[in-house]
Design a protein around this motif. Structure first.
Motif, PDB file in Angstrom:
ATOM      1  N   UNK A   1       0.845  -1.205   0.000  1.00  0.00           N
ATOM      2  CA  UNK A   1       0.000   0.000   0.000  1.00  0.00           C
ATOM      3  C   UNK A   1       0.878   1.252   0.000  1.00  0.00           C
ATOM      4  N   UNK A   2       1.952   1.227   0.810  1.00  0.00           N
ATOM      5  CA  UNK A   2       2.867   2.366   0.841  1.00  0.00           C
ATOM      6  C   UNK A   2       3.560   2.574  -0.488  1.00  0.00           C
ATOM      7  N   UNK A   3       3.894   1.476  -1.143  1.00  0.00           N
ATOM      8  CA  UNK A   3       4.513   1.571  -2.460  1.00  0.00           C
ATOM      9  C   UNK A   3       3.549   2.198  -3.456  1.00  0.00           C
ATOM     10  N   UNK A   4       2.277   1.819  -3.383  1.00  0.00           N
ATOM     11  CA  UNK A   4       1.275   2.397  -4.271  1.00  0.00           C
ATOM     12  C   UNK A   4       1.117   3.891  -4.007  1.00  0.00           C
ATOM     13  N   UNK A   5       1.189   4.296  -2.741  1.00  0.00           N
ATOM     14  CA  UNK A   5       1.102   5.717  -2.420  1.00  0.00           C
ATOM     15  C   UNK A   5       2.266   6.469  -3.067  1.00  0.00           C
ATOM     16  N   UNK A   6       3.459   5.872  -3.002  1.00  0.00           N
ATOM     17  CA  UNK A   6       4.631   6.489  -3.629  1.00  0.00           C
ATOM     18  C   UNK A   6       4.430   6.620  -5.136  1.00  0.00           C
ATOM     19  N   UNK A   7       3.915   5.570  -5.765  1.00  0.00           N
ATOM     20  CA  UNK A   7       3.680   5.584  -7.215  1.00  0.00           C
ATOM     21  C   UNK A   7       2.671   6.663  -7.580  1.00  0.00           C
ATOM     22  N   UNK A   8       1.600   6.763  -6.792  1.00  0.00           N
ATOM     23  CA  UNK A   8       0.571   7.794  -7.034  1.00  0.00           C
ATOM     24  C   UNK A   8       1.183   9.185  -6.958  1.00  0.00           C
ATOM     25  N   UNK A   9       1.965   9.424  -5.903  1.00  0.00           N
ATOM     26  CA  UNK A   9       2.606  10.725  -5.749  1.00  0.00           C
ATOM     27  C   UNK A   9       3.563  11.034  -6.881  1.00  0.00           C
ATOM     28  N   UNK A  10       4.320  10.012  -7.313  1.00  0.00           N
ATOM     29  CA  UNK A  10       5.279  10.204  -8.406  1.00  0.00           C
ATOM     30  C   UNK A  10       4.573  10.564  -9.707  1.00  0.00           C
ATOM     31  N   UNK A  11       3.498   9.842 -10.015  1.00  0.00           N
ATOM     32  CA  UNK A  11       2.771  10.098 -11.261  1.00  0.00           C
ATOM     33  C   UNK A  11       2.163  11.496 -11.263  1.00  0.00           C
ATOM     34  N   UNK A  12       1.602  11.906 -10.133  1.00  0.00           N
ATOM     35  CA  UNK A  12       1.014  13.247 -10.071  1.00  0.00           C
ATOM     36  C   UNK A  12       2.079  14.342 -10.083  1.00  0.00           C
ATOM     37  N   UNK A  13       3.327  13.985  -9.776  1.00  0.00           N
ATOM     38  CA  UNK A  13       4.420  14.961  -9.808  1.00  0.00           C
ATOM     39  C   UNK A  13       5.070  15.040 -11.179  1.00  0.00           C
ATOM     40  N   UNK A  14       4.754  14.089 -12.066  1.00  0.00           N
ATOM     41  CA  UNK A  14       5.401  14.031 -13.375  1.00  0.00           C
ATOM     42  C   UNK A  14       5.275  15.313 -14.196  1.00  0.00           C
ATOM     43  N   UNK A  15       4.093  15.981 -14.214  1.00  0.00           N
ATOM     44  CA  UNK A  15       4.011  17.215 -15.016  1.00  0.00           C
ATOM     45  C   UNK A  15       5.086  18.228 -14.638  1.00  0.00           C
ATOM     46  N   UNK A  16       5.292  18.438 -13.334  1.00  0.00           N
ATOM     47  CA  UNK A  16       6.320  19.387 -12.910  1.00  0.00           C
ATOM     48  C   UNK A  16       7.719  18.896 -13.268  1.00  0.00           C
ATOM     49  N   UNK A  17       7.951  17.594 -13.087  1.00  0.00           N
ATOM     50  CA  UNK A  17       9.269  17.033 -13.388  1.00  0.00           C
ATOM     51  C   UNK A  17       9.600  17.197 -14.860  1.00  0.00           C
ATOM     52  N   UNK A  18       8.626  16.910 -15.719  1.00  0.00           N
ATOM     53  CA  UNK A  18       8.833  17.014 -17.162  1.00  0.00           C
ATOM     54  C   UNK A  18       9.097  18.464 -17.579  1.00  0.00           C
ATOM     55  N   UNK A  19       8.282  19.389 -17.064  1.00  0.00           N
ATOM     56  CA  UNK A  19       8.464  20.807 -17.392  1.00  0.00           C
ATOM     57  C   UNK A  19       9.834  21.291 -16.945  1.00  0.00           C
TER      58      UNK A  19
END
Length: 216
Positions: free
Chosen positions: A68-86
């Motif tokens: 579950x904690x790993x999934x939380x990390x994945x969710x946070x990472x995916x939602x952070x991708x727009x900023x990372x890409x920009x």
């Protein structure tokens, strides 16, 4: 919503000292410890959503908590991708100009970096507002895809913006409590950080339960 309850419900559990101590000790484990405590937080969130009088789960099913904690990390990472890409694109662009004209690159950096800081701040605040609904959606079904039902999540927050702004305030207060742990020789922050996660779990779960009741 009961703001005070988010900060006090932990102490209603007769085993709260043991549970919080375990969480704080697990936070001592670099990287991996986060996955276990994040999983515990999600289980607490779900228990609050289900209306359990004592939401703190036991420290068992370690594999389940880790996933579950790993999934939380994945969710946070995916939602952070727009900023990372920009950010990556802008850095590549500035570097390319730097190879051609250093003065132009410096001028661009002086303009781009402050703008990026503003974008980062605004996106972070928006994410903090939507995160409670995102994690509640995942906790409810334990399906990763549930965290990316963008339309449902957006409408849920939009239609109950007052509730989710209140949750944001609670999260900010929880962050203040986390920082107080620094005063205890730094180590205390590991325990106040875990306590703050539990405060957020209650606020997230209570908010989702409240808005879901309105829809029903």
């Amino acid at each position: 919503m009961d703001i005070g309850k988010a900060f006090t419900y932990v102490f209603e559990d007769e085993d709260w000292v043991k549970k919080v101590l375990i969480g704080g000790v697990i936070n001592l484990i670099p990287i991996v410890g986060f996955f276990f405590t994040a999983g515990y937080m999600l289980e607490t969130l779900k228990n609050v959503m289900e209306g359990r009088s004592l939401p703190l789960p036991e420290w068992d099913d370690w594999g389940g908590k880790f996933m579950k904690g790993l999934m939380l990390f994945v969710i946070g990472l995916i939602y952070s991708l727009p900023l990372i890409i920009i950010m990556c694109c802008l850095m590549v662009g500035v570097s390319a100009f730097a190879s051609q004209n250093e003065d132009v690159a410096n001028a661009m950096s002086s303009i781009v970096m402050p703008c990026m800081q503003c974008v980062n701040l605004l996106y972070s605040i928006a994410l903090m507002v939507f995160l409670p609904a995102i994690l509640a959606k995942y906790a409810e079904t334990e399906e990763l895809g549930a965290a990316f039902r963008f339309g449902e999540i957006f409408n849920l927050v939009k239609d109950n913006i007052g509730t989710y702004l209140l949750v944001l305030v609670i999260s900010l207060l929880a962050g203040v409590i986390t920082n107080l742990g620094v005063l205890a020789c730094g180590v205390g922050v590991l325990f106040t950080m875990f306590y703050a996660m539990l405060v957020n779990a209650y606020a997230y779960g209570q908010a989702y339960r409240t808005v879901s009741a309105k829809v029903a």
